[in-house]
Scaffold this active site. Structure first.
Site, PDB file in Angstrom:
ATOM      1  N   SER A 106      47.406  37.776  33.678  1.00  0.00           N
ATOM      2  CA  SER A 106      47.292  38.674  34.822  1.00  0.00           C
ATOM      3  C   SER A 106      48.364  39.768  34.766  1.00  0.00           C
ATOM      4  O   SER A 106      48.413  40.543  33.813  1.00  0.00           O
ATOM      5  CB  SER A 106      47.355  37.860  36.117  1.00  0.00           C
ATOM      6  OG  SER A 106      46.880  38.607  37.208  1.00  0.00           O
ATOM      7  N   ASP A 154      35.738  36.188  36.996  1.00  0.00           N
ATOM      8  CA  ASP A 154      37.075  36.478  37.531  1.00  0.00           C
ATOM      9  C   ASP A 154      36.922  37.327  38.793  1.00  0.00           C
ATOM     10  O   ASP A 154      36.464  38.465  38.732  1.00  0.00           O
ATOM     11  CB  ASP A 154      37.898  37.222  36.472  1.00  0.00           C
ATOM     12  CG  ASP A 154      39.363  37.351  36.838  1.00  0.00           C
ATOM     13  OD1 ASP A 154      39.668  37.532  38.032  1.00  0.00           O
ATOM     14  OD2 ASP A 154      40.207  37.284  35.932  1.00  0.00           O
ATOM     15  N   HIS A 197      39.739  33.453  37.436  1.00  0.00           N
ATOM     16  CA  HIS A 197      40.996  34.119  37.082  1.00  0.00           C
ATOM     17  C   HIS A 197      42.053  33.117  36.636  1.00  0.00           C
ATOM     18  O   HIS A 197      42.792  33.355  35.677  1.00  0.00           O
ATOM     19  CB  HIS A 197      41.506  34.905  38.288  1.00  0.00           C
ATOM     20  CG  HIS A 197      42.693  35.764  38.002  1.00  0.00           C
ATOM     21  ND1 HIS A 197      42.643  36.853  37.158  1.00  0.00           N
ATOM     22  CD2 HIS A 197      43.983  35.700  38.442  1.00  0.00           C
ATOM     23  CE1 HIS A 197      43.833  37.427  37.100  1.00  0.00           C
ATOM     24  NE2 HIS A 197      44.658  36.743  37.864  1.00  0.00           N
TER      25      HIS A 197
END
Length: 273
Positions: free
Chosen positions: A95, A224, A253
C-alpha cells in the site's frame, strides 16, 4: 528495542532478524512493522535476513508531527539501510509502503537494491485529477481525513471491513485480525496519520516507476476496495521497464495477511528466480 535516531532527531523503531539474503519490508498506512508478521516468520524459516521498521509517526517510532511525505519516508528508509549497511536488498512494500519503496529504489538506493515488490500499492497516483481521470475522488480522502481527526477509534475498526473484504458474501471474518489492525493503528500518532493521507493519495510516482530498471514484481487483488487495481497495479506494470504483474481474483487489499500462503509463495518465487 532497536531504534535509529535519524538526522532530524526522529527515532525509528526497527527489527533486524535472521541471517542470509536481505529482505526489507515497508508497511502501509496507518500500521506498523507488525503487519508483516506472516511474511517475517515465513522468510526467516527460509533462511533470509528480514528487516522491518515502523515508519516515522507510526507504531513504536517517535510520534514526529513533521515531514509526513513519501519523499521523507523513502529518505528515512535510506538512512536505516545505510546504518545497517544492507546490500543487494529486496524491498517489499504494501500500500503506502509500495510508494515508499518505488521512490526509495529510484532516488535513494545507490546500488543497494536488488529487486522490489509492490503489493496492493498506491503508485502511480491515487487521487482523481485532470491527468488521472479514473482516480479516486478527493471527497473519499477528505472523508478519511475527517474520520481520522474526529472518529479515529471507531473508524480504524470499521475500515478493516473493506480492507480485508469482510463485506463480501462468504467472507471468513476474523475479529482477531480486525483488532490487530486497530491496535497497530492506534499505536501511531494522529498527526502523522492525518498528514499521511495526503502523502499516499496525492503523491505522483509515475516518473519513479518509469526510471526504475531493477526487476519489480507487482501483486494486486482484483477485489481491492482500498486501492482500486485499474488505477494502480495495471498502470504501474505498464510504466515499469522490468515489471511483472500478478493479479488475484477476489483477493482484498489486506491480502498479505488473509492470503499470506499465496502471497509468500509468489514473492519467494520472484526473489529466487
Amino acid at each position: 528495542m532497536s531504534t535509529l535516531t535519524l538526522k532530524d532527531g526522529t527515532e525509528i523503531f526497527y527489527k533486524d532478524q535472521g541471517q542470509g539474503p536481505v529482505l526489507m519490508f515497508h508497511h502501509g498506512w496507518p500500521l506498523s512493522s507488525d503487519d508483516w508478521d506472516a511474511q517475517v516468520i515465513f522468510f526467516l524459516q527460509k533462511g533470509y535476513r528480514v528487516v522491518t521498521h515502523d515508519r516515522r509517526g507510526h507504531g513504536r517510532s517517535s510520534q514526529n508531527i513533521y515531514n509526513h511525505t513519501i519523499e521523507q519516508y523513502a529518505s528515512d528508509a535510506a538512512e536505516l539501510v545505510e546504518f545497517l549497511d544492507l546490500k543487494d536488498v529486496v524491498h517489499i512494500g504494501h500500500s503506502t509502503g509500495g510508494g515508499e519503496v518505488i521512490r526509495y529504489v529510484n532516488k535513494y538506493a545507490n546500488g543497494r537494491a536488488k529487486k522490489a515488490v509492490l503489493i496492493s500499492a498506491i503508485p502511480p497516483v491515487m487521487v482523481k485529477s485532470e491527468n488521472n481521470p479514473d482516480g479516486v475522488p478527493m471527497e473519499v480522502f477528505d472523508n478519511i481525513r475527517e474520520q481520522t481527526m474526529n472518529n479515529r477509534n471507531q473508524f480504524y475498526y470499521d475500515l478493516t471491513i473493506p480492507f480485508y473484504g469482510y463485506n463480501r458474501e462468504g467472507a471468513d471474518v476474523k475479529d482477531g485480525i480486525q483488532r490487530n489492525w486497530w491496535r497497530q493503528g492506534l499505536m501511531g500518532g494522529i498527526v502523522a496519520h492525518y498528514d499521511g493521507i495526503k502523502a499516499f493519495s496525492e503523491t505522483d510516482l509515475t516518473e519513479d516507476l518509469k526510471a526504475v530498471d531493477i526487476p519489480v514484481l507487482v501483486l494486486h487483488g482484483e477485489d481491492d476496495q482500498i486501492v482500486p487495481i485499474e488505477n494502480s497495479a495495471i498502470k504501474s506494470a505498464k510504466l515499469l521497464k522490468n515489471g511483472k504483474l500478478i493479479t488475484y481474483p477476489g483477493f482484498p487489499h489486506g491480502m498479505p495477511t488473509t492470503e499470506h500462503p499465496t502471497i509468500n509463495k509468489d514473492i519467494l518465487a520472484f526473489i529466487t528466480e
